[in-house]
Scaffold this active site. Structure first.
Site, PDB file in Angstrom:
ATOM      1  N   CYS A  83       4.151  20.817  -6.221  1.00  0.00           N
ATOM      2  CA  CYS A  83       5.466  20.320  -6.637  1.00  0.00           C
ATOM      3  C   CYS A  83       6.340  21.476  -7.127  1.00  0.00           C
ATOM      4  O   CYS A  83       5.903  22.319  -7.912  1.00  0.00           O
ATOM      5  CB  CYS A  83       5.286  19.289  -7.752  1.00  0.00           C
ATOM      6  SG  CYS A  83       6.830  18.591  -8.375  1.00  0.00           S
ATOM      7  N   CYS A 141       4.444  13.453  -6.692  1.00  0.00           N
ATOM      8  CA  CYS A 141       3.717  14.455  -7.478  1.00  0.00           C
ATOM      9  C   CYS A 141       2.812  13.744  -8.476  1.00  0.00           C
ATOM     10  O   CYS A 141       3.261  12.852  -9.210  1.00  0.00           O
ATOM     11  CB  CYS A 141       4.697  15.360  -8.227  1.00  0.00           C
ATOM     12  SG  CYS A 141       3.875  16.508  -9.382  1.00  0.00           S
ATOM     13  N   HIS A 165       0.819  -1.214   0.000  1.00  0.00           N
ATOM     14  CA  HIS A 165       0.000   0.000   0.000  1.00  0.00           C
ATOM     15  C   HIS A 165       0.853   1.265   0.000  1.00  0.00           C
ATOM     16  O   HIS A 165       0.362   2.345   0.321  1.00  0.00           O
ATOM     17  CB  HIS A 165      -0.956   0.007   1.188  1.00  0.00           C
ATOM     18  CG  HIS A 165      -2.040  -1.018   1.080  1.00  0.00           C
ATOM     19  ND1 HIS A 165      -2.787  -1.437   2.158  1.00  0.00           N
ATOM     20  CD2 HIS A 165      -2.501  -1.712   0.009  1.00  0.00           C
ATOM     21  CE1 HIS A 165      -3.653  -2.361   1.752  1.00  0.00           C
ATOM     22  NE2 HIS A 165      -3.495  -2.540   0.459  1.00  0.00           N
TER      23      HIS A 165
END
Length: 278
Positions: A168, A143, A135
Site C-alpha cells: 500500500c 489494504c 463475496h
C-alpha cells in the site's frame, strides 16, 4: 455450454421451465442468488464443477485463505501473477446475465445476491443498487493495514511493471513533519475462506430473502455458507423456490421446481418476454 457425459449439449428441460415460468409470472418480489455457474459461458471457470478450478487442483482451495496469503510472500506473488492472467478481465456478460436484466425490467427483481466477484451483472446492466456482492469484488484492491480501497487496475499495472508483491502506498501521517507510505499488504477485495462476509451485506441479503415471494437460485451448488443460507430463509418465510443449475445442488429437495440444464439456454427461456408485474 454445459454438457452431459457424451459431450452433447444438454436438452432444454421444457417442462420444468414451463412450471418455473408460471410461478415467476405470479411473483411480485423476487430475490435472485447467483453462483459461479452463471459465468462459465463468459469463459470464467467455476470452482466445484467437473472442470472447476478446485476440482482439478484441490491444493488451490486450501491455499485460498487469508491466513496463508498473509503468511506466505511467495503465495502472494503467485496470486498477483494469477490475477494478471485471469480470463475475468476480458470476459463479457452472457445470455444468463442479460436474462436477469429482463427480469429486472419486468419490475419483479428486488435484490440480486451474487457469490461471484467478476462484476458481470453490473456490466450487463443490472442496477448496482440492487446487487449484493456477498463475496466481494475482484475489481477492487484493499489494504489489510489501513483499509484503503482502490480500483484493481492501477495495482495490476504495478505488478506488470515489476512489483511482485505490491504494498500500500497511501500516505499515513507519522509526525508533524510529514508522512510515510502505509506499506500494508494489498489483496483483492474478495472474501477468502477464513474471512467473514460483510455483516451489512449478509443482513441485507437475509432480509430480502425473508421478504420475497420467490427466490431464484442460479448456477450455485448451494454448498457455501453463509451465502447459501438465504435459500432456507426464503423457504421458511413462505417463498417459492426455483433452482436452476447444470447439475444437482445441496438444496434441490427444498425447491418447488428444479431446472437442470445449460444456464445460458434455460435462463433466457425463463425470463424472455415476461409481462410487467401487476
Amino acid at each position: 455450454m454445459e454438457t452431459n457425459d457424451s459431450s452433447q449439449p444438454l436438452p432444454l428441460p421444457a417442462a420444468s421451465i414451463a412450471r418455473a415460468r408460471a410461478l415467476l409470472e405470479r411473483a411480485r418480489r423476487v430475490v435472485v442468488l447467483t453462483g459461479a455457474g452463471i459465468s462459465t459461458d463468459s469463459g470464467i471457470p467455476d470452482f466445484r464443477g467437473p472442470q472447476g478450478l478446485w476440482t482439478k487442483n484441490p491444493a488451490a482451495e486450501k491455499a485460498a485463505t487469508l491466513q496463508a496469503y498473509v503468511a506466505d510472500p511467495d503465495l502472494r506473488r503467485r496470486s498477483w501473477q494469477h490475477r494478471l492472467t485471469s480470463p475475468m478481465w476480458d470476459s463479457q456478460p452472457n445470455a444468463g446475465h442479460h436474462a436477469l436484466v429482463e427480469l429486472e425490467r419486468s419490475g419483479r427483481l428486488d435484490v440480486l445476491v451474487t457469490q461471484n466477484i467478476d462484476g458481470l451483472h453490473q456490466k450487463a446492466g443490472t442496477d448496482p443498487a440492487r446487487i449484493v456482492e456477498i463475496h466481494g469484488t475482484a475489481l477492487e484492491v484493499v489494504c489489510l493495514r489501513c483499509g484503503d480501497r482502490q480500483p484493481a487496475e492501477p495495482v495490476h499495472a504495478r505488478v506488470r511493471a515489476g512489483e511482485a508483491d505490491p504494498a500500500c502506498t497511501v500516505p499515513v501521517p507519522v509526525s508533524v513533519d510529514g508522512g510515510a507510505a502505509c506499506g500494508g499488504i494489498l489483496k483483492s477485495a474478495t472474501i477468502r475462506f477464513d474471512e467473514s462476509v460483510v455483516a451489512e451485506d449478509l443482513l441485507r441479503a437475509e432480509e430480502a430473502a425473508a421478504a420475497c415471494d420467490l427466490l431464484l437460485a442460479v448456477g450455485s451448488t448451494l454448498a457455501v455458507f453463509p451465502a447459501a443460507g438465504v435459500v432456507p430463509v426464503a423457504v421458511r418465510h413462505g417463498a417459492v423456490l426455483i433452482i436452476m443449475n447444470g447439475g444437482p445442488t445441496e438444496m434441490d429437495s427444498l425447491a418447488d421446481v428444479v431446472v437442470e440444464g445449460s444456464i445460458g439456454a434455460c435462463l433466457p427461456a425463463l425470463t424472455a418476454g415476461l409481462p410487467p408485474a401487476g
